[in-house]
Design an enzyme around this catalytic site. Structure first.
Site, mmCIF file in Angstrom:
data_model
loop_
_atom_site.group_PDB
_atom_site.id
_atom_site.type_symbol
_atom_site.label_atom_id
_atom_site.label_comp_id
_atom_site.label_asym_id
_atom_site.label_seq_id
_atom_site.Cartn_x
_atom_site.Cartn_y
_atom_site.Cartn_z
ATOM 1 N N GLU A 44 -11.464 0.371 -3.571
ATOM 2 C CA GLU A 44 -10.849 0.841 -2.323
ATOM 3 C C GLU A 44 -9.669 1.739 -2.673
ATOM 4 O O GLU A 44 -9.472 2.113 -3.823
ATOM 5 C CB GLU A 44 -10.389 -0.371 -1.495
ATOM 6 C CG GLU A 44 -9.437 -1.286 -2.243
ATOM 7 C CD GLU A 44 -9.136 -2.580 -1.504
ATOM 8 O OE1 GLU A 44 -9.338 -2.636 -0.290
ATOM 9 O OE2 GLU A 44 -8.682 -3.535 -2.165
ATOM 10 N N ASP A 86 0.814 -1.219 0.000
ATOM 11 C CA ASP A 86 0.000 0.000 0.000
ATOM 12 C C ASP A 86 0.847 1.268 0.000
ATOM 13 O O ASP A 86 0.615 2.182 0.804
ATOM 14 C CB ASP A 86 -0.943 0.006 1.215
ATOM 15 C CG ASP A 86 -1.697 -1.298 1.382
ATOM 16 O OD1 ASP A 86 -2.099 -1.877 0.363
ATOM 17 O OD2 ASP A 86 -1.884 -1.736 2.534
#
Length: 530
Positions: free
Chosen positions: A190, A15
């Site tokens: 997301e 991420d």
């Protein structure tokens, strides 16, 4: 131009959120159940990345005792507010990911005038979704985005991206939260990042889930509130169509512009083992060069949507020394190097000290390796498919409740552990393994002289792990079989695990009698002959 080979951050660095501040580049990555929380990397040339520390480094910011593996700190977003002169860092603390119904996912903000910190105590923002981020707009407004989670039966749990205004003066959300984007149709939308460029609001999201169907999607609107149109050639990045690409799971990206005007994205990726297909290094961070088309869409340099292994970068200056490749640590410093982490909470001076016996790392035994509460474990990421890890251990266990040694660790239910303990009043070395929670002792304990120093070694070769020991650091004896180390991977534990393999040192005292273990050094070396 120069070039960089992906991944730029190897071993469990998922991420990635990239930010340029002046001539400095920073990346923040997820840490899940590991403490301190949120790795912070620095570079001045996009090639050499140094781990400068962590944002959540004290108990008032983070205490994850009791959470399951792969919960904890998810998906940081790193931005800089010019008006305030503050770095903003948002993240999710996931509490119960592995349930079908409602899930507790809490979003927080910490700030700091300097990337090195100290960062503020967390400010609670909201719950109900993951991957929070901020967009500081040119009109003075600040927008807060996140994923929306709908737990109801029959609903798409990844319900879209919601947005709300944020008051920087009070550090609080204001107004109503509104759904601005339901996704492109790839599913599981997301990881939102919003950028205001050239009259457009560009919404970059992750879709397809964080495994092999992962992707980066782009949408845009003339208003921050939408409606958003999806890039007709979506996704702009994915390896889902390219099973032989060495960089799989490409997705969850963020955007940055260099000083000289070129554009790049940092994104998540993973490298499967050549022989087994499992990604024992976890999800890593890569860099891709991108450009804007004449019709205003973001594309990969060179065309297509497949991630590139080698990427050109501008010549931004001389390479920096790489500080994350500490081969041998003799524990001569006052504090542990930032590459080490512990599990779920801070190991204070009572549990982990470099000062009580200078030149040694001293661990006081706490709970078992299978505990989700208070372990005395210090470990570093596995950052290569092959390594040799060695330590020198001095300890005097009184019985089988006292153990210390060298551990290859994925989580509290999956590990391989070579430990010194005491069985029937004899000091011994034993192997302890855990696979899907099943406790295994594959060898008969090996006696060693009482009070002796022992050297412990782990040789990792792709999906094979072999332990050995020595009494003089010269003559080594193998212990146990060659283990299938590929079980220390996300794929072995799908679909609810997302971290990576560690190698480290630990101590247990299951009877609570103040057992101590001293480690003289710890080395991690990548062999040049494999």
């Amino acid at each position: 131009m120069k070039s960089v080979t992906n991944p730029i951050l190897s071993g469990f660095n998922p991420d990635p959120c990239i930010l340029r501040h002046g001539d400095d580049y920073y990346i923040a990555t997820s840490t899940f159940e590991w403490f301190p929380g949120i790795c912070l990397y620095h570079s001045r040339n996009l090639i050499d990345w140094n781990l400068i520390g962590h944002a959540l480094d004290r108990p008032s910011q983070l205490d994850l005792r009791g959470i399951q593996s792969s919960e904890g700190v998810w998906a940081p977003d790193l931005t800089f507010c010019e008006e305030e002169g503050l770095f903003y860092l948002t993240y999710t603390v996931m509490r119960n990911w592995g349930y079908d119904g409602p899930r507790d996912m809490h979003n927080y903000l910490v700030t700091s005038p300097a990337i090195e910190g100290p960062w503020s105590d967390p400010i609670f923002l909201d719950s109900g979704g993951i991957d929070p981020s901020f967009c500081f707009d040119g009109d003075g407004k600040t927008y807060y985005l996140r994923n929306c989670w709908d737990y109801r039966s029959g609903k798409d749990h990844f319900a879209g991206i919601v947005m709300q205004e944020f008051d920087r003066a009070t550090k609080s959300l204001v107004g109503e939260s509104r759904l601005i984007y339901a996704g492109s149709g790839l599913g599981k939308v997301e990881g939102p990042h919003l950028y205001h460029l050239n009259g457009w609001y560009y919404l970059m999201t992750a879709e397809g889930g964080t495994f092999y169907d992962h992707a980066v999607s782009m949408a845009r609107s003339s208003s921050p509130w939408g409606p958003y149109e999806t890039d007709p050639d979506n996704p702009m990045l994915s390896s889902r169509f390219f099973p032989t690409n060495p960089l799989q799971k490409a997705g969850h990206a963020s955007l940055v512009q260099t000083q000289e005007g070129s554009w790049y994205i940092a994104h998540l990726c993973a490298r499967p083992l050549p022989s087994r297909g499992r990604c024992i290094l976890g999800r890593e961070a890569a860099l891709q060069k991108v450009f804007w088309t004449e019709d205003g869409w973001l594309k990969l340099e060179g065309g297509g949507r497949e991630p590139k292994l080698v990427v050109s970068v501008p010549d931004l200056g001389a390479s920096e020394s790489w500080k994350n490749t500490l081969v041998r640590d003799d524990f001569d410093q006052k504090t542990l190097a930032p590459l080490y982490q512990s599990l779920r909470f801070q190991l204070d001076e009572k549990r982990c000290t470099l000062s009580e016996r200078p030149g040694f790392l001293r661990l006081r035994g706490k709970e078992s390796v299978t505990s989700r509460f208070e372990q005395s474990l210090v470990a570093r990421r596995q950052t290569s498919f092959c390594y040799d890890a060695v330590t020198a251990l001095e300890c005097n266990p009184k019985d089988y409740n006292q153990l210390a040694g060298l551990i290859a660790f994925y989580d509290h239910r999956h590990f391989f552990y070579l430990a010194k303990t005491n069985i029937d009043d004899a000091e011994v070395l034993n192997l302890y393994c855990c696979n899907k929670g099943s406790w295994i002792e594959p060898i008969k304990p090996v006696s060693v002289p009482k009070g002796s120093r022992v050297y412990l070694k782990a040789n990792m070769r792709y999906d094979h792990l072999q332990f050995s020991y020595s009494l003089d650091e010269q003559n080594w004896q193998g212990l146990g079989p060659s283990f299938d180390s590929s079980i220390l991977s996300d794929e072995y534990l799908e679909p609810m695990h997302f971290t990576g393999a560690f190698i480290g040192l630990c101590a247990q005292d299951l009877a609570g009698r103040s057992f101590i273990a001293d480690f003289d050094f710890f080395s991690y070396e990548v062999p040049d002959h494999v």
